[in-house]
Design an enzyme around this catalytic site. Structure first.
Site, PDB file in Angstrom:
ATOM      1  N   GLU A  94       1.100   3.893   1.938  1.00 52.52           N
ATOM      2  CA  GLU A  94       1.705   4.276   3.218  1.00 52.52           C
ATOM      3  C   GLU A  94       2.855   3.351   3.587  1.00 52.52           C
ATOM      4  O   GLU A  94       3.914   3.801   4.030  1.00 52.52           O
ATOM      5  CB  GLU A  94       0.652   4.271   4.339  1.00 52.52           C
ATOM      6  CG  GLU A  94      -0.470   5.271   4.131  1.00 52.52           C
ATOM      7  CD  GLU A  94      -1.669   4.696   3.390  1.00 52.52           C
ATOM      8  OE1 GLU A  94      -2.764   5.242   3.555  1.00 52.52           O
ATOM      9  OE2 GLU A  94      -1.524   3.696   2.641  1.00 52.52           O
ATOM     10  N   CYS A 124      -2.161  -0.403   7.247  1.00 52.56           N
ATOM     11  CA  CYS A 124      -1.319   0.792   7.196  1.00 52.56           C
ATOM     12  C   CYS A 124      -1.321   1.523   8.529  1.00 52.56           C
ATOM     13  O   CYS A 124      -0.294   2.054   8.954  1.00 52.56           O
ATOM     14  CB  CYS A 124      -1.769   1.707   6.062  1.00 52.56           C
ATOM     15  SG  CYS A 124      -1.480   0.986   4.426  1.00 52.56           S
ATOM     16  N   HIS A 182       0.854  -1.182   0.000  1.00 47.76           N
ATOM     17  CA  HIS A 182       0.000   0.000   0.000  1.00 47.76           C
ATOM     18  C   HIS A 182       0.896   1.240   0.000  1.00 47.76           C
ATOM     19  O   HIS A 182       2.081   1.174   0.353  1.00 47.76           O
ATOM     20  CB  HIS A 182      -0.887   0.005   1.234  1.00 47.76           C
ATOM     21  CG  HIS A 182      -1.974  -1.028   1.203  1.00 47.76           C
ATOM     22  ND1 HIS A 182      -3.085  -0.932   2.005  1.00 47.76           N
ATOM     23  CD2 HIS A 182      -2.128  -2.160   0.474  1.00 47.76           C
ATOM     24  CE1 HIS A 182      -3.881  -1.967   1.774  1.00 47.76           C
ATOM     25  NE2 HIS A 182      -3.312  -2.728   0.850  1.00 47.76           N
ATOM     26  N   CYS A 203      -5.810   2.311   5.925  1.00 48.56           N
ATOM     27  CA  CYS A 203      -6.520   1.072   6.229  1.00 48.56           C
ATOM     28  C   CYS A 203      -5.955   0.491   7.528  1.00 48.56           C
ATOM     29  O   CYS A 203      -4.949   0.989   8.048  1.00 48.56           O
ATOM     30  CB  CYS A 203      -6.357   0.083   5.068  1.00 48.56           C
ATOM     31  SG  CYS A 203      -4.729  -0.693   5.001  1.00 48.56           S
TER      32      CYS A 203
END
Length: 158
Positions: free
Chosen positions: A57, A88, A55, A85
């Site tokens: 991040e 993350c 992801h 999320c």
């Protein structure tokens, strides 16, 4: 504490659009800022790398930690195009940045098919009621590693 800076959020947003359109993954971008400078840029690469952990991040955190030579991002700010999320969010807390700024909300993400609510719901369930069964196994043997860590004189605390 200083106010968030628009140019950093705009860079995270730019990455989210540019990299998504280039076929890397979903529309998510992030930057890590230290002392008024971007030290790392990250973007979603889940589908292009077949890595469900890539992801924006997490990508930005990994790159920033390499740039700083540290596993913590103290005195850094994270700007991300969307509210993090659960995965993350966990990475963010382990990395310990000073602040996080986000653009879209998790409700905005859910509206386009990125709904993380099921993960929040799963966390609240007892282990035996989760969609993916989880069971403790060989716990006494696994403690060997923890005991060794506790006794390891050269360990790095975190």
């Amino acid at each position: 504490m200083e106010a968030p800076r628009e140019e950093f959020m705009r860079e995270a947003i730019r990455l989210s659009v540019e990299k998504m359109q280039a076929g890397y993954g979903g529309p998510f971008g992030a930057v890590v800022v230290k002392d008024g400078q971007i030290i790392a840029r990250g973007f979603n690469q889940v589908t292009s790398t077949n890595d469900p952990t890539c992801h924006a991040e997490v990508d930005a955190i990994r790159k920033a930690c390499i740039a700083l030579g540290s596993f913590q991002l103290q005195d850094c700010d994270l700007y991300t195009s969307c509210e993090p999320c659960p995965m993350c969010l966990g990475a963010i807390y382990w990395a310990r940045p000073r602040r996080v700024f986000y653009g879209n909300t998790k409700q905005d993400a859910a509206a386009i098919g990125f709904d993380d609510q099921f993960i929040y719901d799963e966390i609240e369930k007892p282990l035996n009621e989760r969609q993916i069964p989880m069971q403790a196994f060989l716990g006494a043997e696994a403690k060997e590693g923890f005991t060794a860590w506790k006794e390891h004189e050269a360990r790095t605390e975190y």
